[in-house]
Write an enzyme that holds these catalytic residues in place. Structure first.
Site, PDB file in Angstrom:
ATOM      1  N   SER A   4       7.162 -26.143  -8.640  1.00  0.00           N
ATOM      2  CA  SER A   4       7.832 -26.493  -9.906  1.00  0.00           C
ATOM      3  C   SER A   4       7.413 -25.542 -11.028  1.00  0.00           C
ATOM      4  O   SER A   4       6.725 -25.950 -11.974  1.00  0.00           O
ATOM      5  CB  SER A   4       7.599 -27.966 -10.277  1.00  0.00           C
ATOM      6  OG  SER A   4       6.302 -28.426 -10.022  1.00  0.00           O
TER       7      SER A   4
ATOM      8  N   GLY B 139       1.660 -26.260  -9.253  1.00  0.00           N
ATOM      9  CA  GLY B 139       0.713 -25.144  -9.183  1.00  0.00           C
ATOM     10  C   GLY B 139       1.230 -24.100  -8.217  1.00  0.00           C
ATOM     11  O   GLY B 139       2.171 -24.350  -7.455  1.00  0.00           O
ATOM     12  N   LEU B 140       0.583 -22.961  -8.249  1.00  0.00           N
ATOM     13  CA  LEU B 140       0.988 -21.845  -7.387  1.00  0.00           C
ATOM     14  C   LEU B 140       0.781 -22.167  -5.909  1.00  0.00           C
ATOM     15  O   LEU B 140       0.021 -23.085  -5.564  1.00  0.00           O
ATOM     16  CB  LEU B 140       0.163 -20.602  -7.752  1.00  0.00           C
ATOM     17  CG  LEU B 140       0.504 -19.933  -9.085  1.00  0.00           C
ATOM     18  CD1 LEU B 140      -0.566 -18.895  -9.437  1.00  0.00           C
ATOM     19  CD2 LEU B 140       1.875 -19.269  -9.024  1.00  0.00           C
ATOM     20  N   SER B 141       1.424 -21.398  -5.064  1.00  0.00           N
ATOM     21  CA  SER B 141       1.225 -21.521  -3.624  1.00  0.00           C
ATOM     22  C   SER B 141      -0.261 -21.327  -3.316  1.00  0.00           C
ATOM     23  O   SER B 141      -0.913 -20.444  -3.893  1.00  0.00           O
ATOM     24  CB  SER B 141       2.062 -20.443  -2.918  1.00  0.00           C
ATOM     25  OG  SER B 141       1.928 -20.559  -1.530  1.00  0.00           O
ATOM     26  N   ALA B 142      -0.769 -22.178  -2.429  1.00  0.00           N
ATOM     27  CA  ALA B 142      -2.181 -22.156  -1.988  1.00  0.00           C
ATOM     28  C   ALA B 142      -3.164 -22.701  -3.023  1.00  0.00           C
ATOM     29  O   ALA B 142      -4.381 -22.637  -2.821  1.00  0.00           O
ATOM     30  CB  ALA B 142      -2.627 -20.760  -1.534  1.00  0.00           C
ATOM     31  N   SER B 143      -2.634 -23.244  -4.124  1.00  0.00           N
ATOM     32  CA  SER B 143      -3.566 -23.811  -5.113  1.00  0.00           C
ATOM     33  C   SER B 143      -4.205 -25.094  -4.579  1.00  0.00           C
ATOM     34  O   SER B 143      -5.279 -25.491  -5.040  1.00  0.00           O
ATOM     35  CB  SER B 143      -2.849 -24.076  -6.442  1.00  0.00           C
ATOM     36  OG  SER B 143      -1.757 -24.960  -6.253  1.00  0.00           O
ATOM     37  N   GLY B 144      -3.538 -25.750  -3.635  1.00  0.00           N
ATOM     38  CA  GLY B 144      -4.108 -26.964  -3.030  1.00  0.00           C
ATOM     39  C   GLY B 144      -3.239 -28.206  -3.187  1.00  0.00           C
ATOM     40  O   GLY B 144      -3.680 -29.316  -2.862  1.00  0.00           O
ATOM     41  N   LYS B 145      -2.008 -28.044  -3.624  1.00  0.00           N
ATOM     42  CA  LYS B 145      -1.126 -29.210  -3.855  1.00  0.00           C
ATOM     43  C   LYS B 145      -0.986 -30.070  -2.590  1.00  0.00           C
ATOM     44  O   LYS B 145      -1.196 -31.280  -2.625  1.00  0.00           O
ATOM     45  CB  LYS B 145       0.284 -28.756  -4.306  1.00  0.00           C
ATOM     46  CG  LYS B 145       0.318 -27.910  -5.549  1.00  0.00           C
ATOM     47  CD  LYS B 145       1.736 -27.509  -5.928  1.00  0.00           C
ATOM     48  CE  LYS B 145       2.469 -26.652  -4.916  1.00  0.00           C
ATOM     49  NZ  LYS B 145       1.861 -25.338  -4.622  1.00  0.00           N
ATOM     50  N   SER B 146      -0.603 -29.440  -1.478  1.00  0.00           N
ATOM     51  CA  SER B 146      -0.353 -30.207  -0.246  1.00  0.00           C
ATOM     52  C   SER B 146      -1.640 -30.838   0.274  1.00  0.00           C
ATOM     53  O   SER B 146      -1.639 -32.003   0.708  1.00  0.00           O
ATOM     54  CB  SER B 146       0.235 -29.301   0.847  1.00  0.00           C
ATOM     55  OG  SER B 146       1.438 -28.742   0.407  1.00  0.00           O
TER      56      SER B 146
HETATM   57  N1  LIG Z   1       9.638 -16.915  -2.562  1.00  0.00           N
HETATM   58  C1  LIG Z   1       8.853 -17.990  -2.479  1.00  0.00           C
HETATM   59  N2  LIG Z   1       8.182 -18.437  -3.588  1.00  0.00           N
HETATM   60  C2  LIG Z   1       7.392 -19.518  -3.488  1.00  0.00           C
HETATM   61  N3  LIG Z   1       7.217 -20.263  -2.345  1.00  0.00           N
HETATM   62  C3  LIG Z   1       7.876 -19.864  -1.232  1.00  0.00           C
HETATM   63  C4  LIG Z   1       8.711 -18.709  -1.252  1.00  0.00           C
HETATM   64  N4  LIG Z   1       9.242 -18.560  -0.016  1.00  0.00           N
HETATM   65  C5  LIG Z   1       8.760 -19.544   0.754  1.00  0.00           C
HETATM   66  N5  LIG Z   1       7.936 -20.343   0.033  1.00  0.00           N
HETATM   67  C6  LIG Z   1       7.342 -21.575   0.573  1.00  0.00           C
HETATM   68  O1  LIG Z   1       8.019 -22.645  -0.082  1.00  0.00           O
HETATM   69  C7  LIG Z   1       7.092 -23.508  -0.700  1.00  0.00           C
HETATM   70  C8  LIG Z   1       7.488 -23.786  -2.146  1.00  0.00           C
HETATM   71  O2  LIG Z   1       8.571 -24.657  -2.210  1.00  0.00           O
HETATM   72  P1  LIG Z   1       8.819 -25.514  -3.524  1.00  0.00           P
HETATM   73  O3  LIG Z   1      10.012 -26.339  -3.232  1.00  0.00           O
HETATM   74  O4  LIG Z   1       7.570 -26.216  -3.888  1.00  0.00           O
HETATM   75  O5  LIG Z   1       9.129 -24.372  -4.599  1.00  0.00           O
HETATM   76  S1  LIG Z   1       9.752 -24.520  -6.049  1.00  0.00           S
HETATM   77  O6  LIG Z   1       9.136 -25.687  -6.699  1.00  0.00           O
HETATM   78  O7  LIG Z   1      11.203 -24.685  -5.919  1.00  0.00           O
HETATM   79  O8  LIG Z   1       9.425 -23.252  -6.735  1.00  0.00           O
HETATM   80  C9  LIG Z   1       5.765 -22.816  -0.702  1.00  0.00           C
HETATM   81  O9  LIG Z   1       4.852 -23.859  -0.409  1.00  0.00           O
HETATM   82  P2  LIG Z   1       3.405 -23.958  -1.060  1.00  0.00           P
HETATM   83  O10 LIG Z   1       2.684 -22.744  -0.533  1.00  0.00           O
HETATM   84  O11 LIG Z   1       2.881 -25.242  -0.482  1.00  0.00           O
HETATM   85  O12 LIG Z   1       3.487 -23.989  -2.539  1.00  0.00           O
HETATM   86  C10 LIG Z   1       5.868 -21.757   0.375  1.00  0.00           C
HETATM   87  O13 LIG Z   1       5.363 -22.260   1.587  1.00  0.00           O
HETATM   88  N1  LIG Z   2     -10.939 -27.249  -3.355  1.00  0.00           N
HETATM   89  C1  LIG Z   2      -9.832 -27.102  -2.643  1.00  0.00           C
HETATM   90  N2  LIG Z   2      -8.760 -27.904  -2.872  1.00  0.00           N
HETATM   91  C2  LIG Z   2      -7.624 -27.744  -2.148  1.00  0.00           C
HETATM   92  N3  LIG Z   2      -7.464 -26.822  -1.156  1.00  0.00           N
HETATM   93  C3  LIG Z   2      -8.504 -26.005  -0.907  1.00  0.00           C
HETATM   94  C4  LIG Z   2      -9.718 -26.113  -1.626  1.00  0.00           C
HETATM   95  N4  LIG Z   2     -10.568 -25.182  -1.169  1.00  0.00           N
HETATM   96  C5  LIG Z   2      -9.926 -24.510  -0.184  1.00  0.00           C
HETATM   97  N5  LIG Z   2      -8.686 -25.016  -0.011  1.00  0.00           N
HETATM   98  C6  LIG Z   2      -7.734 -24.504   0.985  1.00  0.00           C
HETATM   99  O1  LIG Z   2      -6.696 -23.851   0.280  1.00  0.00           O
HETATM  100  C7  LIG Z   2      -5.463 -24.028   0.960  1.00  0.00           C
HETATM  101  C8  LIG Z   2      -4.473 -24.717   0.034  1.00  0.00           C
HETATM  102  O2  LIG Z   2      -3.240 -24.786   0.693  1.00  0.00           O
HETATM  103  P1  LIG Z   2      -2.166 -25.882   0.353  1.00  0.00           P
HETATM  104  O3  LIG Z   2      -2.787 -27.223   0.211  1.00  0.00           O
HETATM  105  O4  LIG Z   2      -1.074 -25.724   1.352  1.00  0.00           O
HETATM  106  O5  LIG Z   2      -1.713 -25.406  -1.106  1.00  0.00           O
HETATM  107  P2  LIG Z   2      -0.277 -25.513  -1.772  1.00  0.00           P
HETATM  108  O6  LIG Z   2       0.380 -26.769  -1.258  1.00  0.00           O
HETATM  109  O7  LIG Z   2      -0.570 -25.547  -3.231  1.00  0.00           O
HETATM  110  O8  LIG Z   2       0.442 -24.279  -1.329  1.00  0.00           O
HETATM  111  C9  LIG Z   2      -5.754 -24.875   2.203  1.00  0.00           C
HETATM  112  O9  LIG Z   2      -5.948 -24.013   3.299  1.00  0.00           O
HETATM  113  C10 LIG Z   2      -7.061 -25.577   1.821  1.00  0.00           C
HETATM  114  O10 LIG Z   2      -7.844 -25.910   2.951  1.00  0.00           O
END
Ligand SMILES: Nc1ncnc2c1ncn2[C@@H]1O[C@H](COP(=O)(O)OS(=O)(=O)O)[C@@H](OP(=O)(O)O)[C@H]1O
Ligand SMILES: Nc1ncnc2c1ncn2[C@@H]1O[C@H](COP(=O)(O)OP(=O)(O)O)[C@@H](O)[C@H]1O
Length: 216
Positions: A106, A32-39
């Protein structure tokens, strides 16, 4: 690249390992996209299963990029290689009877399909979990300030050089200026703008229980 290599099978096969360790491995692939909640979901799920005394490990994109994949950036080829390596690593963890939770954007369907195929060829279970929320919600959450940076043009892609001259440096933030190919038929689809973290853990553990991976 390697030649003259021979695969050496172990003395214990997959089913015997499962019987001896008391656990069947499974890869739970969060995408899923960044901040979608994966971690966030990966951490909560890992904690929940560990407290049930399961053997679990979490592989997270950001963390892995501090070590194993520190040589990779965010251009398409680097992301392909990132996912290829993690597909292999998660396969090994799962083969060892571990419940393996991966949390990588991914973004490319072909890479995720390759991960699935690698597992299937090794007769190892693979579950794709689409962690989904509208972009507007993600930009509102923006826990690391990355969307703000991307919108401001402060996230730059891999520089393209001609000799010593910089030709262009395209921005490549997923969802803004780099693609995300949403899963078409994931085993599980969680909408995190509608489902709490606990609810997401419950959805995944219910699926695991229903399909005989773990007791709920
Ligand atoms: N340009 C760009 N695009 C997307 N994400 C970025 C970028 N630069 C840094 N980050 C940080 O790296 C995390 C994503 O790494 P991934 O290894 O999951 O990415 S990928 O699967 O290879 O696309 C991603 O983590 P998440 O926010 O948890 O998804 C970001 O913290
Ligand atoms: N229902 C939810 N599920 C997961 N995260 C949520 C939810 N609502 C709010 N959040 C917040 O959204 C953010 C998700 O960040 P993160 O887990 O790092 O996402 P990702 O790993 O996809 O980038 C966190 O700050 C989390 O507290």
């Amino acid at each position: 690249m390697s030649t003259n290599i021979t695969f050496h099978p172990g003395s214990v096969d997959g089913e015997e390992r499962i019987a001896l360790t008391g656990q069947r491995g499974v890869t739970i692939w969060l995408t899923g996209l960044s901040a979608s909640g994966k971690s966030t979901i990966a951490c909560a799920l890992e904690q929940h299963l560990l407290h049930l005394h399961r053997f679990v490990y979490r592989l997270d994109g950001d963390n892995i990029r501090f070590g194993l994949n520190k040589d990779l950036g965010f251009d398409e080829k680097s992301r392909n290689e990132n996912i290829r390596r993690i597909s292999e690593v998660s396969k090994l963890f799962t083969d060892s009877s571990c419940i393996t939770i991966t949390a990588f954007i991914s973004p490319y369907r072909a890479d995720r399909d390759l991960a699935r195929e690698l597992h299937q060829k090794a007769l190892l279970p693979f579950l794709e979990v689409f962690v989904d929320a509208p972009l507007a919600v993600l930009e509102e959450r923006d826990p690391k300030g990355l969307y703000k940076k991307a919108r401001a043009g402060e996230i730059k892609g891999k520089p393209i050089l001609q000799g010593q001259t910089l030709i262009k440096c395209p921005a490549d933030f997923t969802g803004i200026s780099a693609p995300y190919e949403a899963p078409e038929t994931p085993e599980i689809h969680i909408k995190t703008d509608e489902t709490s973290v606990e609810g997401s853990v419950r959805i995944i553990t219910d699926y695991l229980a229903k399909n005989g991976y773990v007791a709920s």
